[in-house]
Write a protein that holds these residues in place. Sequence first.
Motif, PDB file in Angstrom:
ATOM      1  N   ARG A  96       4.089   3.269  -0.430  1.00  0.00           N
ATOM      2  CA  ARG A  96       4.564   2.224   0.469  1.00  0.00           C
ATOM      3  C   ARG A  96       5.718   1.462  -0.185  1.00  0.00           C
ATOM      4  O   ARG A  96       5.644   1.076  -1.357  1.00  0.00           O
ATOM      5  CB  ARG A  96       3.442   1.249   0.821  1.00  0.00           C
ATOM      6  CG  ARG A  96       2.178   1.893   1.372  1.00  0.00           C
ATOM      7  CD  ARG A  96       2.390   2.636   2.643  1.00  0.00           C
ATOM      8  NE  ARG A  96       2.829   1.707   3.684  1.00  0.00           N
ATOM      9  CZ  ARG A  96       3.155   2.061   4.898  1.00  0.00           C
ATOM     10  NH1 ARG A  96       3.115   3.323   5.248  1.00  0.00           N
ATOM     11  NH2 ARG A  96       3.531   1.166   5.781  1.00  0.00           N
TER      12      ARG A  96
ATOM     13  N   HIS B  29       6.927  -1.589   0.257  1.00  0.00           N
ATOM     14  CA  HIS B  29       6.678  -2.953  -0.194  1.00  0.00           C
ATOM     15  C   HIS B  29       5.739  -3.004  -1.399  1.00  0.00           C
ATOM     16  O   HIS B  29       5.831  -3.928  -2.204  1.00  0.00           O
ATOM     17  CB  HIS B  29       6.163  -3.806   0.970  1.00  0.00           C
ATOM     18  CG  HIS B  29       7.225  -4.052   1.985  1.00  0.00           C
ATOM     19  ND1 HIS B  29       7.342  -3.281   3.119  1.00  0.00           N
ATOM     20  CD2 HIS B  29       8.253  -4.926   2.019  1.00  0.00           C
ATOM     21  CE1 HIS B  29       8.386  -3.691   3.810  1.00  0.00           C
ATOM     22  NE2 HIS B  29       8.966  -4.684   3.162  1.00  0.00           N
ATOM     23  N   GLY B  30       4.877  -2.027  -1.541  1.00  0.00           N
ATOM     24  CA  GLY B  30       4.048  -1.963  -2.749  1.00  0.00           C
ATOM     25  C   GLY B  30       4.902  -1.778  -3.989  1.00  0.00           C
ATOM     26  O   GLY B  30       4.667  -2.408  -5.027  1.00  0.00           O
TER      27      GLY B  30
ATOM     28  N   ILE C  34      -2.584 -11.581  -3.569  1.00  0.00           N
ATOM     29  CA  ILE C  34      -2.105 -10.198  -3.702  1.00  0.00           C
ATOM     30  C   ILE C  34      -1.095 -10.114  -4.850  1.00  0.00           C
ATOM     31  O   ILE C  34      -1.167  -9.203  -5.681  1.00  0.00           O
ATOM     32  CB  ILE C  34      -1.464  -9.705  -2.386  1.00  0.00           C
ATOM     33  CG1 ILE C  34      -2.517  -9.586  -1.293  1.00  0.00           C
ATOM     34  CG2 ILE C  34      -0.714  -8.405  -2.594  1.00  0.00           C
ATOM     35  CD1 ILE C  34      -3.530  -8.492  -1.505  1.00  0.00           C
TER      36      ILE C  34
ATOM     37  N   PRO D 228      -7.058  -3.936  -1.376  1.00  0.00           N
ATOM     38  CA  PRO D 228      -7.327  -4.059   0.058  1.00  0.00           C
ATOM     39  C   PRO D 228      -6.456  -5.141   0.696  1.00  0.00           C
ATOM     40  O   PRO D 228      -5.990  -6.066   0.031  1.00  0.00           O
ATOM     41  CB  PRO D 228      -8.805  -4.441   0.119  1.00  0.00           C
ATOM     42  CG  PRO D 228      -9.156  -4.930  -1.230  1.00  0.00           C
ATOM     43  CD  PRO D 228      -8.169  -4.344  -2.198  1.00  0.00           C
ATOM     44  N   TYR D 229      -6.251  -5.009   2.012  1.00  0.00           N
ATOM     45  CA  TYR D 229      -5.448  -5.982   2.740  1.00  0.00           C
ATOM     46  C   TYR D 229      -6.047  -7.372   2.621  1.00  0.00           C
ATOM     47  O   TYR D 229      -7.261  -7.556   2.668  1.00  0.00           O
ATOM     48  CB  TYR D 229      -5.347  -5.611   4.220  1.00  0.00           C
ATOM     49  CG  TYR D 229      -4.710  -6.725   5.023  1.00  0.00           C
ATOM     50  CD1 TYR D 229      -3.337  -6.916   4.981  1.00  0.00           C
ATOM     51  CD2 TYR D 229      -5.489  -7.612   5.744  1.00  0.00           C
ATOM     52  CE1 TYR D 229      -2.740  -7.959   5.666  1.00  0.00           C
ATOM     53  CE2 TYR D 229      -4.905  -8.661   6.435  1.00  0.00           C
ATOM     54  CZ  TYR D 229      -3.538  -8.830   6.399  1.00  0.00           C
ATOM     55  OH  TYR D 229      -2.967  -9.877   7.064  1.00  0.00           O
ATOM     56  N   SER D 230      -5.178  -8.353   2.498  1.00  0.00           N
ATOM     57  CA  SER D 230      -5.579  -9.755   2.510  1.00  0.00           C
ATOM     58  C   SER D 230      -4.389 -10.573   2.988  1.00  0.00           C
ATOM     59  O   SER D 230      -3.252 -10.300   2.597  1.00  0.00           O
ATOM     60  CB  SER D 230      -5.981 -10.202   1.102  1.00  0.00           C
ATOM     61  OG  SER D 230      -6.129 -11.607   1.066  1.00  0.00           O
ATOM     62  N   PRO D 231      -4.620 -11.596   3.811  1.00  0.00           N
ATOM     63  CA  PRO D 231      -3.515 -12.460   4.236  1.00  0.00           C
ATOM     64  C   PRO D 231      -3.093 -13.438   3.140  1.00  0.00           C
ATOM     65  O   PRO D 231      -2.127 -14.170   3.293  1.00  0.00           O
ATOM     66  CB  PRO D 231      -4.080 -13.191   5.459  1.00  0.00           C
ATOM     67  CG  PRO D 231      -5.558 -13.200   5.244  1.00  0.00           C
ATOM     68  CD  PRO D 231      -5.860 -11.920   4.504  1.00  0.00           C
TER      69      PRO D 231
ATOM     70  N   SER E 103       2.636   3.989  -5.674  1.00  0.00           N
ATOM     71  CA  SER E 103       2.604   3.602  -4.274  1.00  0.00           C
ATOM     72  C   SER E 103       3.463   4.503  -3.405  1.00  0.00           C
ATOM     73  O   SER E 103       4.560   4.894  -3.797  1.00  0.00           O
ATOM     74  CB  SER E 103       3.085   2.153  -4.118  1.00  0.00           C
ATOM     75  OG  SER E 103       3.033   1.743  -2.764  1.00  0.00           O
TER      76      SER E 103
END
Length: 105
Positions: A24, A26-27, A10, A2-5, A22
């Motif tokens: 994505r 960047h993943g 991460i 999940p998203y996290s700053p 992925s």
Amino acid sequence: IPYSPDVAGILEKLSEAKGIYSARLHGLILGALCGTPVAGINLLPKIGYLCEEMNLPFFPTISAGGQKSGEIPVPKLAESDKIEIMRKRAEENWKVLPLHKGESE
């Protein structure tokens, strides 16, 4: 994941993963830079281009009316043999960001 700053958190999770599939960009990049085996899901051309350039496996693009899901070859996860190229590019890109100019000078 999940998203996290929390970037460090991460990256830690990516490093601990057994592998990453992925769609994505960047993943894939971050997973490979963390040393985690990755494979791309080629939903956009840039995913296929990156995977081909970095010798990473990827799911091919499937057009409507194309192969059925049972016929799709599932790529094995792999580590890129060109990881140092990725690291060098990432470092070069980081240096040109206005926020970080002059840090290494």
